[in-house]
Motif scaffolding. Structure first.
Motif, short mmCIF file in Angstrom:
data_model
loop_
_atom_site.label_atom_id
_atom_site.label_comp_id
_atom_site.label_asym_id
_atom_site.label_seq_id
_atom_site.Cartn_x
_atom_site.Cartn_y
_atom_site.Cartn_z
N GLU A 89 0.83 -1.21 0.00
CA GLU A 89 0.00 0.00 0.00
C GLU A 89 0.86 1.26 0.00
N HIS A 90 1.83 1.32 0.90
CA HIS A 90 2.64 2.53 1.02
C HIS A 90 3.63 2.67 -0.14
N ASP A 91 4.15 1.55 -0.62
CA ASP A 91 5.07 1.61 -1.75
C ASP A 91 4.34 2.11 -3.00
N ASN A 92 3.13 1.63 -3.23
CA ASN A 92 2.35 2.06 -4.39
C ASN A 92 1.96 3.53 -4.31
N ALA A 93 1.94 4.08 -3.10
CA ALA A 93 1.59 5.49 -2.91
C ALA A 93 2.83 6.39 -2.91
N ASN A 94 3.99 5.83 -3.28
CA ASN A 94 5.26 6.58 -3.31
C ASN A 94 5.62 7.14 -1.95
N GLU A 95 5.20 6.46 -0.88
CA GLU A 95 5.57 6.90 0.45
C GLU A 95 6.88 6.25 0.87
N MET A 96 7.46 6.74 1.93
CA MET A 96 8.82 6.39 2.30
C MET A 96 8.80 5.31 3.39
N ILE A 97 9.57 4.26 3.15
CA ILE A 97 9.53 3.08 4.01
C ILE A 97 10.95 2.77 4.49
N GLN A 98 11.07 2.52 5.77
CA GLN A 98 12.36 2.13 6.34
C GLN A 98 12.15 0.98 7.32
N GLY A 99 13.16 0.13 7.43
CA GLY A 99 13.11 -0.98 8.36
C GLY A 99 14.31 -0.94 9.28
N GLY A 100 14.15 -1.41 10.50
CA GLY A 100 15.23 -1.40 11.46
C GLY A 100 15.40 -2.74 12.14
N THR A 101 16.65 -3.08 12.46
CA THR A 101 16.96 -4.30 13.17
C THR A 101 17.27 -3.98 14.63
N ASN A 102 17.02 -4.94 15.48
CA ASN A 102 17.32 -4.78 16.90
C ASN A 102 18.71 -5.34 17.21
N GLY A 103 19.19 -4.99 18.41
CA GLY A 103 20.40 -5.59 18.93
C GLY A 103 21.66 -5.04 18.31
N GLY A 104 22.78 -5.25 18.98
CA GLY A 104 24.07 -4.85 18.44
C GLY A 104 24.24 -3.35 18.36
#
Length: 326
Positions: free
Chosen positions: A127-142
């Motif tokens: 949904e957000h990718d098709n709307a040209n919105e900005m997406i980020q992902g984050g990892t835990n730890g370290g």
């Protein structure tokens, strides 16, 4: 850097951050960058003195590097962000969605993967990718010097660039490491045996280690801790107000278990003559530039809240809350 990469996916968005629109080295050595402070546009002016370290027979910028095309925008943007928060140490780590909100003013929502199913996460990304919105992902730890068993960097932010469904039915998420190199070697990585020439052609995949890589949605759900979606506000209308001398706490104290009456409960009533979706964000001062000696504790749990700007609202409500269209 992850936030800048997410913003730059749509041409013109990152360019709006810079006042030096000629795309040339400023002979004056002065650059101006547009950020958002408390949700409002705010310009930060810096010079081009950059911290360097010896590198081979010459020197290299200490943090964000000058591009292979001699582009300075990365180090300039980073220096402006460091000035905004006080110094370079204050911008070591942080929430990528808040960084993007600083760059563009865009509100955000977040998905913590342990609270969402794989299908819910996939649907949100699509949904957000098709709307040209900005997406980020984050990892835990370290602390971004460690990796998991598949080589994914821990305690690190990635830009989610796009999604793809292969002819086999496999659902893939395309990510970019802002370091422009990547150590991920799990399923659907650059050297994965799951790729065939035909499948590579479907997604335009190549073997260059330039920071771009794919993960299955199942792997992404399991190995990445959270995904944040910043809205594309290019064509939005905005309004704001500043509240000073707030005495609401005395009249309407909050009741959260971790802060009790130290919290403040605010109400905001909106009316509209047309049906629309409204996003509401609340902003208070960030504590990155504040000495730990100036921070307080609420109850028996220490929180990064400083006097006099008790900013925990930013951590709890600093994203966006979508209201039902009315």
């Amino acid at each position: 850097m992850s936030a800048a990469a997410a913003l730059s996916e749509l041409p013109g968005r990152l360019e709006k951050v810079f006042l030096n629109t000629e795309n040339e080295i400023a002979q004056s050595g002065i650059y101006a960058v547009n950020f958002h402070t408390l949700g409002l546009p705010h310009t930060v002016v810096i010079d081009d003195y950059l911290p360097l370290r010896e590198w081979g027979t010459g020197y290299k910028t200490l943090f964000a590097h000058v591009g292979e095309d001699s582009g300075l925008w990365g180090p300039i943007l980073e220096k402006a962000f460091a000035k905004y928060h006080g110094n370079y140490m204050h911008i070591a780590g942080g929430d990528p969605a808040i960084a993007l909100r600083t760059l563009s003013g865009a509100p955000y929502t977040d998905f913590y993967h342990d609270a969402k199913t794989i299908d819910e996460l996939w649907d949100a990304i699509v949904e957000h990718d098709n709307a040209n919105e900005m997406i980020q992902g984050g990892t835990n730890g370290g602390n971004d010097t460690q990796t998991n068993a598949d080589g994914l960097v821990l305690g690190h932010a990635y830009t989610v660039l796009s999604h793809a469904i292969l002819s086999t039915g496999t659902r893939l998420v395309k990510l970019r490491n802002p370091w422009a190199s990547e150590s991920f070697h799990g399923d659907w990585s650059k050297d994965s045996t799951l790729w065939t020439d035909a499948l590579r052609a479907e997604v335009g995949e190549d073997l260059a280690n330039d920071g771009f890589f794919f993960m299955s949605i199942e792997n992404y759900h399991a190995q990445v801790a959270y995904t944040e979606f910043n809205m594309d506000t290019t064509d939005w209308h905005t309004a704001s107000f500043l509240k000073l001398g707030d005495n609401t706490a005395a009249e309407n104290p909050g009741s959260y278990s971790w802060c009790g009456s130290s919290c403040t409960r605010h109400y905001l009533n909106l009316t509209s003559d047309v049906e629309q979706t409204v996003y509401v964000t609340a902003h208070t001062w960030d504590n990155r530039g504040v000495s730990k000696d100036c921070r307080i504790s609420l109850g028996d749990k220490p929180h990064n809240i400083h006097v006099p700007h008790e900013n925990y609202i930013q951590a709890f409500y600093g994203g966006s809350r979508q209201l039902t269209p009315f």
